[in-house]
Design a protein around this motif. Structure first.
Motif, PDB file in Angstrom:
ATOM      1  N   ASP A 124      -3.027  -0.302   3.085  1.00  0.00           N
ATOM      2  CA  ASP A 124      -3.144  -0.778   1.713  1.00  0.00           C
ATOM      3  C   ASP A 124      -1.914  -0.438   0.887  1.00  0.00           C
ATOM      4  O   ASP A 124      -1.681  -1.038  -0.154  1.00  0.00           O
ATOM      5  CB  ASP A 124      -4.375  -0.158   1.033  1.00  0.00           C
ATOM      6  CG  ASP A 124      -5.671  -0.614   1.672  1.00  0.00           C
ATOM      7  OD1 ASP A 124      -5.785  -1.808   2.006  1.00  0.00           O
ATOM      8  OD2 ASP A 124      -6.574   0.225   1.833  1.00  0.00           O
ATOM      9  N   SER A 125      -1.144   0.543   1.321  1.00  0.00           N
ATOM     10  CA  SER A 125       0.069   0.953   0.606  1.00  0.00           C
ATOM     11  C   SER A 125       1.277   0.732   1.512  1.00  0.00           C
ATOM     12  O   SER A 125       1.144   0.556   2.728  1.00  0.00           O
ATOM     13  CB  SER A 125      -0.018   2.436   0.225  1.00  0.00           C
ATOM     14  OG  SER A 125       0.064   3.245   1.390  1.00  0.00           O
ATOM     15  N   ARG A 133       5.090 -12.806   2.937  1.00  0.00           N
ATOM     16  CA  ARG A 133       3.947 -13.516   2.335  1.00  0.00           C
ATOM     17  C   ARG A 133       2.736 -13.519   3.246  1.00  0.00           C
ATOM     18  O   ARG A 133       1.607 -13.323   2.805  1.00  0.00           O
ATOM     19  CB  ARG A 133       4.322 -14.952   1.989  1.00  0.00           C
ATOM     20  CG  ARG A 133       5.197 -15.047   0.792  1.00  0.00           C
ATOM     21  CD  ARG A 133       5.451 -16.470   0.423  1.00  0.00           C
ATOM     22  NE  ARG A 133       6.313 -16.492  -0.754  1.00  0.00           N
ATOM     23  CZ  ARG A 133       6.697 -17.588  -1.356  1.00  0.00           C
ATOM     24  NH1 ARG A 133       6.315 -18.757  -0.900  1.00  0.00           N
ATOM     25  NH2 ARG A 133       7.467 -17.515  -2.419  1.00  0.00           N
ATOM     26  N   ALA A 159       1.209 -10.015   3.349  1.00  0.00           N
ATOM     27  CA  ALA A 159       0.504  -9.746   2.096  1.00  0.00           C
ATOM     28  C   ALA A 159      -0.845 -10.461   2.063  1.00  0.00           C
ATOM     29  O   ALA A 159      -1.862  -9.867   1.677  1.00  0.00           O
ATOM     30  CB  ALA A 159       1.365 -10.171   0.907  1.00  0.00           C
ATOM     31  N   GLU A 160      -0.867 -11.701   2.503  1.00  0.00           N
ATOM     32  CA  GLU A 160      -2.122 -12.451   2.530  1.00  0.00           C
ATOM     33  C   GLU A 160      -3.109 -11.844   3.526  1.00  0.00           C
ATOM     34  O   GLU A 160      -4.297 -11.707   3.226  1.00  0.00           O
ATOM     35  CB  GLU A 160      -1.856 -13.915   2.879  1.00  0.00           C
ATOM     36  CG  GLU A 160      -1.177 -14.689   1.782  1.00  0.00           C
ATOM     37  CD  GLU A 160      -0.747 -16.083   2.206  1.00  0.00           C
ATOM     38  OE1 GLU A 160      -1.101 -16.520   3.331  1.00  0.00           O
ATOM     39  OE2 GLU A 160      -0.045 -16.733   1.421  1.00  0.00           O
ATOM     40  N   ILE A 165      -2.833  -7.687  -0.084  1.00  0.00           N
ATOM     41  CA  ILE A 165      -1.985  -6.841  -0.933  1.00  0.00           C
ATOM     42  C   ILE A 165      -0.975  -7.704  -1.672  1.00  0.00           C
ATOM     43  O   ILE A 165      -0.799  -8.877  -1.364  1.00  0.00           O
ATOM     44  CB  ILE A 165      -1.232  -5.782  -0.087  1.00  0.00           C
ATOM     45  CG1 ILE A 165      -0.360  -6.469   0.981  1.00  0.00           C
ATOM     46  CG2 ILE A 165      -2.222  -4.799   0.553  1.00  0.00           C
ATOM     47  CD1 ILE A 165       0.591  -5.555   1.710  1.00  0.00           C
ATOM     48  N   ASN A 166      -0.311  -7.110  -2.639  1.00  0.00           N
ATOM     49  CA  ASN A 166       0.759  -7.777  -3.361  1.00  0.00           C
ATOM     50  C   ASN A 166       1.976  -7.909  -2.445  1.00  0.00           C
ATOM     51  O   ASN A 166       2.249  -7.021  -1.634  1.00  0.00           O
ATOM     52  CB  ASN A 166       1.110  -6.941  -4.600  1.00  0.00           C
ATOM     53  CG  ASN A 166       2.083  -7.627  -5.514  1.00  0.00           C
ATOM     54  OD1 ASN A 166       3.251  -7.750  -5.187  1.00  0.00           O
ATOM     55  ND2 ASN A 166       1.595  -8.066  -6.661  1.00  0.00           N
ATOM     56  N   ARG A 167       2.719  -9.001  -2.597  1.00  0.00           N
ATOM     57  CA  ARG A 167       3.931  -9.191  -1.775  1.00  0.00           C
ATOM     58  C   ARG A 167       4.914  -8.050  -1.961  1.00  0.00           C
ATOM     59  O   ARG A 167       5.615  -7.668  -1.018  1.00  0.00           O
ATOM     60  CB  ARG A 167       4.615 -10.506  -2.120  1.00  0.00           C
ATOM     61  CG  ARG A 167       3.893 -11.705  -1.586  1.00  0.00           C
ATOM     62  CD  ARG A 167       4.663 -12.962  -1.787  1.00  0.00           C
ATOM     63  NE  ARG A 167       5.282 -12.999  -3.106  1.00  0.00           N
ATOM     64  CZ  ARG A 167       5.921 -14.028  -3.618  1.00  0.00           C
ATOM     65  NH1 ARG A 167       6.040 -15.121  -2.927  1.00  0.00           N
ATOM     66  NH2 ARG A 167       6.440 -13.980  -4.814  1.00  0.00           N
ATOM     67  N   ASN A 168       4.982  -7.488  -3.167  1.00  0.00           N
ATOM     68  CA  ASN A 168       5.905  -6.372  -3.406  1.00  0.00           C
ATOM     69  C   ASN A 168       5.571  -5.167  -2.541  1.00  0.00           C
ATOM     70  O   ASN A 168       6.459  -4.415  -2.139  1.00  0.00           O
ATOM     71  CB  ASN A 168       5.902  -5.981  -4.881  1.00  0.00           C
ATOM     72  CG  ASN A 168       6.508  -7.045  -5.755  1.00  0.00           C
ATOM     73  OD1 ASN A 168       7.347  -7.822  -5.314  1.00  0.00           O
ATOM     74  ND2 ASN A 168       6.075  -7.103  -7.003  1.00  0.00           N
ATOM     75  N   THR A 169       4.298  -4.978  -2.236  1.00  0.00           N
ATOM     76  CA  THR A 169       3.893  -3.883  -1.359  1.00  0.00           C
ATOM     77  C   THR A 169       4.382  -4.129   0.063  1.00  0.00           C
ATOM     78  O   THR A 169       4.871  -3.210   0.728  1.00  0.00           O
ATOM     79  CB  THR A 169       2.354  -3.715  -1.386  1.00  0.00           C
ATOM     80  OG1 THR A 169       1.939  -3.504  -2.733  1.00  0.00           O
ATOM     81  CG2 THR A 169       1.906  -2.550  -0.514  1.00  0.00           C
TER      82      THR A 169
END
Length: 92
Positions: free
Chosen positions: A36-37, A64, A67-68, A72-76
């Motif tokens: 998750d991180s 991408r 993340a999908e 999670i966010n793409r930045n992560t």
């Protein structure tokens, strides 16, 4: 940093994992990356490499897609790949 592959070669004498390379054509990995991180994701990739479930020539998913898949966010996902790059596991 959109995509990466596992580089050929084993662990070095310094204990670092095999490197991943961005942007090369190879087959996609079926290994399940988890976390998750950014730290958890990077640790998951390292574990997959060390266990042999990510072999040389296998692609890591694009940011991408990862993340999908993980929700999670793409930045992560970018941060996770940057952690791997900083540790020497990824070549940009």
């Amino acid at each position: 940093m959109a995509q990466a592959i596992v580089r050929r070669g084993g662990l070095s004498s310094h204990g670092s994992e095999p490197r991943l390379r961005l942007g090369q054509v190879a087959k996609h990995s079926n290994a399940q990356i988890t976390g998750d991180s950014a730290a958890e994701i990077a640790d998951s990739v390292r574990s997959l490499i060390e266990s042999g479930r990510l072999a040389p020539g296998e692609l890591l998913p694009p940011v991408r897609t990862l993340a999908e898949q993980l929700g999670i966010n793409r930045n992560t996902a970018v941060a996770a790949y940057r952690r791997l790059a900083h540790s020497g596991a990824v070549i940009a």
